[in-house]
Design an enzyme around this catalytic site. Sequence first.
Site, mmCIF file in Angstrom:
data_model
loop_
_atom_site.group_PDB
_atom_site.id
_atom_site.type_symbol
_atom_site.label_atom_id
_atom_site.label_comp_id
_atom_site.label_asym_id
_atom_site.label_seq_id
_atom_site.Cartn_x
_atom_site.Cartn_y
_atom_site.Cartn_z
ATOM 1 N N ASP A 1 0.883 -1.246 0.008
ATOM 2 C CA ASP A 1 -0.010 -0.102 0.061
ATOM 3 C C ASP A 1 0.958 1.251 0.097
ATOM 4 O OD1 ASP A 1 -2.261 1.361 0.044
ATOM 5 O OD2 ASP A 1 -2.957 1.116 2.198
ATOM 6 N N ARG B 1 -0.072 7.524 -2.537
ATOM 7 C CA ARG B 1 0.715 8.976 -1.620
ATOM 8 C C ARG B 1 2.183 8.970 -2.288
ATOM 9 N NH1 ARG B 1 -1.159 6.115 3.774
ATOM 10 N NH2 ARG B 1 -1.990 4.572 1.949
ATOM 11 N N HIS C 1 2.152 3.605 -9.036
ATOM 12 C CA HIS C 1 1.870 2.009 -9.397
ATOM 13 C C HIS C 1 3.205 1.399 -9.909
ATOM 14 C CE1 HIS C 1 -1.905 2.147 -7.399
ATOM 15 N NE2 HIS C 1 -2.321 2.726 -8.481
ATOM 16 N N LEU D 1 10.404 -20.610 -5.335
ATOM 17 C CA LEU D 1 9.340 -19.816 -4.665
ATOM 18 C C LEU D 1 7.930 -19.927 -5.145
ATOM 19 C CD1 LEU D 1 8.860 -17.325 -2.582
ATOM 20 C CD2 LEU D 1 9.287 -15.586 -4.327
HETATM 21 C C1 IPE Z 1 -5.482 -2.712 -0.222
HETATM 22 O O1 IPE Z 1 -5.244 -1.267 -0.306
HETATM 23 C C2 IPE Z 1 -5.523 -3.292 -1.584
HETATM 24 C C3 IPE Z 1 -4.135 -3.522 -2.243
HETATM 25 C C4 IPE Z 1 -3.173 -3.300 -1.617
HETATM 26 C C5 IPE Z 1 -4.092 -4.050 -3.468
HETATM 27 P P1 IPE Z 1 -6.261 -0.191 -0.384
HETATM 28 O O2 IPE Z 1 -5.595 1.054 -0.530
HETATM 29 O O3 IPE Z 1 -7.159 -0.544 -1.501
HETATM 30 O O4 IPE Z 1 -7.100 -0.346 1.092
HETATM 31 P P2 IPE Z 1 -7.854 0.722 1.722
HETATM 32 O O5 IPE Z 1 -8.856 1.256 0.823
HETATM 33 O O6 IPE Z 1 -6.721 1.727 2.293
HETATM 34 O O7 IPE Z 1 -8.359 -0.061 2.786
HETATM 35 C C1 IPE Z 2 -1.790 0.290 -3.245
HETATM 36 O O1 IPE Z 2 -1.455 1.696 -3.461
HETATM 37 C C2 IPE Z 2 -1.988 -0.306 -4.754
HETATM 38 C C3 IPE Z 2 -3.465 -0.685 -5.195
HETATM 39 C C4 IPE Z 2 -4.347 -0.627 -3.985
HETATM 40 C C5 IPE Z 2 -3.912 -1.248 -6.357
HETATM 41 P P1 IPE Z 2 -2.639 2.701 -3.217
HETATM 42 O O2 IPE Z 2 -2.830 3.062 -4.859
HETATM 43 O O3 IPE Z 2 -3.854 2.221 -2.417
HETATM 44 O O4 IPE Z 2 -2.066 3.990 -2.575
HETATM 45 P P2 IPE Z 2 -2.738 4.883 -1.445
HETATM 46 O O5 IPE Z 2 -3.312 4.201 -0.508
HETATM 47 O O6 IPE Z 2 -3.582 5.674 -2.450
HETATM 48 O O7 IPE Z 2 -1.323 5.934 -1.380
HETATM 49 MG MG MG Z 3 -4.318 2.363 -0.522
#
Ligand code: IPE
Ligand code: IPE
Ligand code: MG
Length: 245
Positions: A15, A19, A32, A126
């Site tokens: 995650d 940001r 991403h 793995l």
């Molecule tokens: C969880 O992250 C899903 C992935 C990392 C793929 P999100 O960013 O979607 O989760 P929430 O919305 O903060 O709970």
């Molecule tokens: C995690 O990063 C990747 C996916 C959920 C696909 P985010 O896109 O959720 O990043 P934040 O939480 O907005 O920073």
């Molecule tokens: Mg996120």
Amino acid sequence: MDKKPVPTHVGIIMDGNGRWAKAHGVPRVMGHNAGMQSMKKIVIATSNMGIKYLTVYAFSTENWKRSTEEVSGIFNLIVKYVNSELEELDANNVHINIFGQYDMLPKASIDAIDKMVGRLADNEGLVFNIALNYGGRDEILRSVKQLCEDCRNGSRDPEDLTEDDISRYLWSGSANFNVPDPDLIIRTSGEERISNFLTWQSAYSELMFTDTLWPDFTPEEYAEMIDAYADRDRRFGGRKESGTK
Ligand code: IPE
Ligand code: IPE
Ligand code: MG
């Protein structure tokens, strides 16, 4: 000196890509892309540390709520990942399972995934599971439907169902190499929640959180977490026979 035990199966909620992009003043898709670079390094680090199973959360069943631009950007990255990494994954003897129904992705992504999974099918190093269009509740629902169907057609008796039976109907239980429950789940970016990741399988997982955004997560920080795991006292509801804890 005894070697510290490493977890058998690590789950990672990758995650913080959005940001990271914001902090760097670039579009989310570039976040991403940076996350994907980070994932490449972590996959190899996992293999090098002798961890047998890795499951990463790449796209949740709830992530469809995001803009079409972001969603298709993520799916395009899958094609890019396969094109750039397939040789190295194969050279490292990595096997890949997909947890989630990916048939609603764009055709180019489906083809790339099928090519990757097929090419690595016989590898026995793995076991790298990619949770893609994955939701823990969705996974349980699918299993319940299948179990109900098997009970209805007489191939199973509801009275005899066990927890192991449920595990076997999940993506993790039906995948090659029968993936065990994760010992450790790591989440980056400072959020401290599970967000529908491995809902059934995480019942007794150790959890670790870091404020580091996923694109900034390094093999060094990862190694520190794996090291710290060895000091966790896993009790599974019981007590240690000896010791003071
Ligand atoms: C969880 O992250 C899903 C992935 C990392 C793929 P999100 O960013 O979607 O989760 P929430 O919305 O903060 O709970
Ligand atoms: C995690 O990063 C990747 C996916 C959920 C696909 P985010 O896109 O959720 O990043 P934040 O939480 O907005 O920073
Ligand atoms: Mg996120």
